[in-house]
Design a protein around this motif. Structure first.
Motif, short mmCIF file in Angstrom:
data_model
loop_
_atom_site.label_atom_id
_atom_site.label_comp_id
_atom_site.label_asym_id
_atom_site.label_seq_id
_atom_site.Cartn_x
_atom_site.Cartn_y
_atom_site.Cartn_z
N LEU A 172 27.35 63.11 40.30
CA LEU A 172 26.25 64.06 40.25
C LEU A 172 26.51 65.26 41.14
N TRP A 173 27.08 65.02 42.34
CA TRP A 173 27.36 66.12 43.27
C TRP A 173 28.39 67.08 42.67
N SER A 174 29.35 66.55 41.91
CA SER A 174 30.37 67.42 41.32
C SER A 174 29.76 68.40 40.33
N LEU A 175 28.62 68.03 39.73
CA LEU A 175 27.94 68.94 38.82
C LEU A 175 27.29 70.10 39.56
N GLY A 198 28.73 71.51 42.26
CA GLY A 198 29.77 72.13 43.07
C GLY A 198 29.78 73.64 43.01
N THR A 199 29.38 74.23 41.88
CA THR A 199 29.42 75.69 41.75
C THR A 199 28.47 76.36 42.74
N ALA A 200 27.26 75.84 42.86
CA ALA A 200 26.30 76.41 43.81
C ALA A 200 26.79 76.24 45.24
N GLU A 201 27.40 75.11 45.53
CA GLU A 201 27.92 74.85 46.87
C GLU A 201 29.00 75.87 47.22
N LYS A 202 29.92 76.10 46.30
CA LYS A 202 30.99 77.07 46.56
C LYS A 202 30.46 78.49 46.65
N ALA A 203 29.47 78.81 45.84
CA ALA A 203 28.88 80.15 45.88
C ALA A 203 28.27 80.45 47.24
#
Length: 420
Positions: free
Chosen positions: A280-283, A285-290
């Protein structure tokens, strides 16, 4: 060493501009490290939303879907599992404890969960922390309800208040169980997890609410059963939504998972919470990297501000450079002086940024943990954080070389011929 003393003396003469530059770098460094710590701790906290549970069992569907409705109270199950299947799980010699979960009702947008006393005994979150009651006691009566901290705070409930639950999950419901009100018997301490947004009642309470319902609607006329009449009935559940399992041995986890997935009584699925949480966390990941990229740009902005300040001061300092040249300073001395100024500003900004970070963590640590479930440690920077700070200092040296190169190319005659 004399160049460093000269650089510090020069910055002292322009202390107001230097302090503003240092503050800009410090704030950007503090933001970068704070974002990085929140990212890492959010990942850790997310992974420990549920702790100590070895398997989650529900009707066969996707692992993320099962995790979402059983732990995060998001979405709905594709199907329920029979009570006989729950009893089969409890009787399995590999199982140490089992927590039944029944979902389907709500109260003003918050989910209602039916369970039993094992929930308060065995459910853990974070770093193995057990649930604690801030007020009252667990449900003892059929129509007792234990509130999560956010529910009690947002809706201003206290011990002894009566509340009416609604059928289904929505902010506004037309199908209310107003003939069977519940009384608040306890309020859980804040955990920073979905527990805070949940109302907990007994499995018997769930059955009592729906004992006179047929096909998702209340019985009409004389078919209604009052709260007092419900107490006299057999309220043994026929089905539940999911089961949380703790095992006697971690070694048996995969064997029991396979046994459950191959269960012939009905289609069941057992998932490992940690694996599903990572999926679920991998989904996300984009917001985390942003968020991380934004903080990097903030640091870059601070360094560009430093570069701008040094470049702006060059024209004002051309006579100073010329005088230094006239007393024997080499061109590389002048260039080194400006590089050292940039490095000194960056070092001061990094140190001040670390100080601001630790002061901020010390001031907000308890609040953040209580309200968001994030534990921000007052620890020294890790290897990754040191690499980020090293990259910031390297970038400062690189940017400092730009004004240094310009000063290097300025001639002595150009510096002495400035018109005042």
């Amino acid at each position: 060493m004399y160049l460093l003393r000269l650089a510090l003396a020069s910055l002292n003469n322009r202390r107001f501009t230097a302090l503003l530059t240092v503050l800009a770098i410090a704030l950007s460094v503090c933001l970068l490290l704070a974002v990085e710590r929140v990212r890492s701790e959010a990942r850790s906290s997310f992974a420990s939303t549920i702790s100590g549970t070895d398997l989650i069992v529900g009707a066969r569907s996707g692992s993320v879907n099962l995790l979402l409705y059983s732990v995060f109270r998001i979405g709905n199950a594709t199907n329920n599992i029979r009570w006989s299947s729950y009893e089969w799980l409890v009787d399995n010699p590999k199982v140490k404890w089992a927590i039944p979960i029944s979902l389907g009702d709500s109260h003003r947008g918050y989910r209602v969960m039916g369970t039993d006393s094992s929930y308060f005994e065995h459910y853990h979150y974070g770093r193995g922390q057990a649930l604690q009651l801030a007020e009252g006691r667990p449900f003892a009566d059929l129509f007792d309800v234990v509130l999560g901290a956010e529910v009690a705070s947002a809706l201003h409930y206290k011990i002894g208040d009566q509340i009416v639950l609604a059928h289904g999950v929505s902010q506004v419901s037309l199908s209310k169980h107003d003939d069977k009100p519940f009384r608040v018997s306890g309020i859980l301490a804040r955990t920073g997890t979905p527990v805070d947004r949940t109302l907990h009642i007994s499995l018997g309470g769930i059955e009592a609410l729906h004992v006179d319902w047929k096909n998702g609607a209340p019985a009409q006329g004389g078919g209604r059963i009052s709260a007092e009449q419900a107490r006299e009935l057999n309220l043994q559940p026929k089905a539940i939504t999911a089961v949380l399992l703790g095992l006697n041995s971690k070694i048996a986890t995969f064997a029991l998972q396979r046994q459950i997935n191959e269960y012939s009584g009905e289609p069941l699925q057992a998932i490992l919470p940690g694996v599903a949480l990572q999926e679920l966390w991998s989904l996300m990941g984009t917001a985390e990297k942003a968020l991380f990229v934004v903080s990097l740009f903030v640091v870059l902005t601070g360094l560009i501000g430093m570069l701008t300040a040094i470049l702006t001061s060059l024209n004002e300092r051309r006579r100073e450079m010329a005088i230094l040249r006239s007393v024997g300073a080499r061109p590389w001395h002048i260039a080194s002086l400006l590089v050292l100024e940039a490095f000194s500003l960056a070092c001061a900004g990094v140190l001040l940024g670390l100080l601001l970070l630790y002061l901020g963590i010390a001031a907000s640590q308890g609040y953040v943990q209580a309200n968001y479930g994030l534990y921000l440690p007052l620890s020294l920077p890790g290897s990754y954080e040191w690499s980020l700070l090293g990259a910031i200092l390297a970038a400062a040296l690189l940017m400092g070389s730009v004004p240094a190169w310009r000063a290097y190319r300025q001639s002595l005659s150009d510096g002495l011929s400035i018109r005042l």
